[in-house]
Design an enzyme around this catalytic site. Sequence first.
Site, PDB file in Angstrom:
ATOM      1  N   ASP A 170      44.868 -71.070  56.845  1.00  0.00           N
ATOM      2  CA  ASP A 170      44.466 -72.463  56.683  1.00  0.00           C
ATOM      3  C   ASP A 170      44.485 -73.165  58.030  1.00  0.00           C
ATOM      4  O   ASP A 170      44.215 -72.531  59.058  1.00  0.00           O
ATOM      5  CB  ASP A 170      45.404 -73.153  55.674  1.00  0.00           C
ATOM      6  N   HIS A 247      45.654 -80.002  55.731  1.00  0.00           N
ATOM      7  CA  HIS A 247      45.262 -79.139  54.620  1.00  0.00           C
ATOM      8  C   HIS A 247      46.183 -77.922  54.501  1.00  0.00           C
ATOM      9  O   HIS A 247      46.615 -77.545  53.408  1.00  0.00           O
ATOM     10  CB  HIS A 247      43.813 -78.706  54.824  1.00  0.00           C
ATOM     11  N   SER A 569      41.223 -76.271  46.477  1.00  0.00           N
ATOM     12  CA  SER A 569      42.161 -75.918  47.540  1.00  0.00           C
ATOM     13  C   SER A 569      43.600 -76.158  47.107  1.00  0.00           C
ATOM     14  O   SER A 569      44.521 -75.508  47.612  1.00  0.00           O
ATOM     15  CB  SER A 569      41.878 -76.751  48.796  1.00  0.00           C
TER      16      SER A 569
END
Length: 986
Positions: A170, A247, A569
């Site tokens: 990520d 994220h 996600s």
Amino acid sequence: MALAVAVSAILAGSGTGAAHGAPPTPSDLYIVQLTAPPVAGYTGGVAGIPATRPGAGEKIDLSTSAARSYRAHLKSERQRTQRLAGVPAGRTLYEYDVAFSGYAARMTATEADVLRRSPGVLAVSKNAVHKADTISTPQMLGLTGRTGVWQRQFGGSKKAGSGVIVGVIDTGIWPENPAFAALPNPRPDQRIIDAKWRGVCQQGEETDPARNITCNNKLIGARYFTEGSLDETNPDEFRSPRDFNGHGSHTAGTAVGNHGVDAVIDGRVVGDASGMAPAARLAVYKALWDQGTGSGSGTTVDLVAAINAAVADGVDVINYSISGSTSSFVDPVELAFLNAANAGVFVAASAGNSGPTASTVAHNSPWITTVAASTHDRGYDKSVTLGNGTTYAGAGQGTAVPSAPLVDSEVAGLPTTPVSEARLCYSGGLDPAVVTGKVVLCLRGGNGRTDKSLAVRQAGGVGMILYNNPDNSVNADYHFVPTVHVNSAAGLAIKAYAATAGATASLSAGTEVKVRAPEMGSFSSRGPALAGNGDLLKPDITAPGVDVVAPVAPPGNNGRTWDAYSGTSMSSPHIAGLAALVISENPRWSPIWVKSALMTTAGQTDSTGQPIQRAGTAATPLDYGAGHVRPGRSFRPGLVYDSTYPDWIRFACGSGASGASCDQYGAIDPTDLNYPSIAIGDLAGKQTTTRTVTNISKLPGVYEARIQAPAGTTVTVTPKRFVVLPGRSVSYKVTVTRTDAAISQWSFGSLTWVNKADPKGLTSSDVRSPIAVRPVAIAAPTQAAGTGTSGSTDLSVIPGFTGALSAAPAGLAPSVVDRLHLVGSETDFDSAAPATGPSVGKVTLTVPTGTRLARAATFDADVPAGTDLDLFAYRAGTSTLVASSAGSTAEEQVNLTAGSYDVYVVQFATPPGVEELDVPHHSWIVGDAAAGNLTATPAGQNVTLGTPAKVTAAWTGLTAGTRYLGLIAYSDGTARIGQTVMSVVA
């Protein structure tokens, strides 16, 4: 002339790479895949080197002499192919040999073409750009409490996930968040971790130590990957594993964040947070980089290197919340995951955020667990009351706002702000002279939802009404001013009222409520999968992915260390963490056993006992796969559906792939893969498929079939009852026959094996498989591709009737090419308000009535490697979006029906050092008429229901270098019943 029917050349595997390589040269970046399999897939054959592929339930061991010898052999193979093409060793950026076999290197198009034709090389593909696609969720999922999974299976949260390493690929990690703080010592699982962990902690290369990271016994490893050069886009990014975007921290915290950590947003404790497997260890692989616009993106070369490193390091689970192919099983990322699964690594991947449009689901390979997103049961009600007395309900948190003037942001922008940006409330675009002291109406889209409330606060506003148009989810985000989020109907009514003189609005305080859940997230991508033509049901499962609170990185989140995100996600790391729990309790289970256990124990009803919903109607397996995850039951699945590397190869070959691996392993009908779900994408009257179940419990099972046939079909199971001893397997056949089910419409049912020897489910759960079928009048290839000015291919078709079958060509039509000069990149194209610009071009197309096939497309082959293009098609002169194609490469296409369209070509990314491109946009209009350059033979033949027949398509007289499109249309004598789209590059 070469021809391939619906895809590829297959299949080898993957390897390790340093984070940095040689300086870039002015040539393009490619991934070269060798025919020799990687360490994870090698079964022997090289003289003196034994097999290195791990056995069932085993992990890969790179310390063996066989592994060392085979890696040396692969190195010599890489060097040999480089010498053949004249590619200097200094241009190699990554070497892959564990989960992928090959390397990434900069080379010219000529060198790449030489390599494609070189012995020992399986494929050469361009580099591409990929995009990043909790609080109460542990309680909702049944992990907490005296009877929850943590207590029942592990004796409490302190051991939940012990002995397991989760790798997260990520945007990196914010290590100071208490969710990633060191675990108490001594660790009871330390010996287990030490035995398998081979990774490192790359702290970073920043001169300021605060911009690097340190690891601990929670965050045990970290790497970062920069050869794709996307780390250079945002000058504030960290050249280290440290997270700028947020994220990566969010997905990591959701999967394995520490237990009982206060989640604090803007100084307020919003809950007691925990990851799914709080005792598991964490390794992060930063391969996505913030692009300065809030998005995280990564390149194929970096992502494959990250997968390769994670497998080599010894992780048990990988979470991959990143975009992927919707149409291929055999791109480099999917192949790297094939070998990761073969090496004993469970892979969870996000299904995508392109819903609710059908066939938008990504990551459709059977060796990956593909996760849809649904809501959880924590909600916040909030309402707005207008000065005319009308009240509209919505979602929102925070304090009340007394009556204040109401202004539509569309008329509240600065003089220099375009109206299209003002209505979306972009930061710095609102006029304080207009906004101060007012409640502001903002349209969803373009920028982040909380970015809008920040813009309102910066301009002096006291509250915000956020509205959808078109409809989407309504979210109770943590905003910078009190905010209510309403649907489209309410928003448009409020907009009309805001245009009246003296308009005012007040907001109620947010109220926490338990809401009906789960419900499918409106954005969650749906099946049927384009890859495999619906013969494998995807997504596999759903988990919470709406308004999930987890750690984030302050630089990319306005100083916050926690925030609520939504997307697949967010659902994927729920499954990754839950898989870690199952593996912790059952370390000898294979990734496929874990996947089967999660899928066959999933639920299809919500908290009210009614079917899971999507937008007010019952959702289907095309939305949620097997259903919503139920972790407690997954520890006692009773039976599992097992499959291994050879099965996956046969599946891919049966789905259209070709190559040496297909010659070695053969092919199967994709429906026959031993999978926990049953899907038949082209049911031509009747079809039988076979499944095998294995008893992994400690007791004998007596199982009886409970069948819910899809509407309009009959389903028979043979045998309907069986006895299976521990460790033994039983096979059965399922026959689905159409009665009156609608042609070309999906119908759904299920097969559940009920253990009569354990009616209370104490040692085994019921074993449920969804059934999804699409009856067709004829099962024919959806598309066939060829090359050369002349050639032919045989099309195998299966009729769903008995009678006369006719086949007639239409086209081939040459493409109409419009060349667009695009400058720079546009990473924030506003699909709600499309507009041309330096990096956005527009082509207007008119599709006449009676057109059989109209298509607009761009191609990788027309632009340099690393170019990412997106297509958006609108009704001409409007902002009504009718089709889009926004993958991670330049290979995009949209099909159109009769009408006039504006097709926007968006240059999302260009290769390093390239600022402007001439982009060819191709379009075709195919009617009923044959152009004389395509034939179908025989034109007519008698056929029998369910019995295969052959039609030969042949083309001739084409112009070299031109792309053609056409079709073969099939008829039963009364009506058109199907077609095969023919594309030929002459």
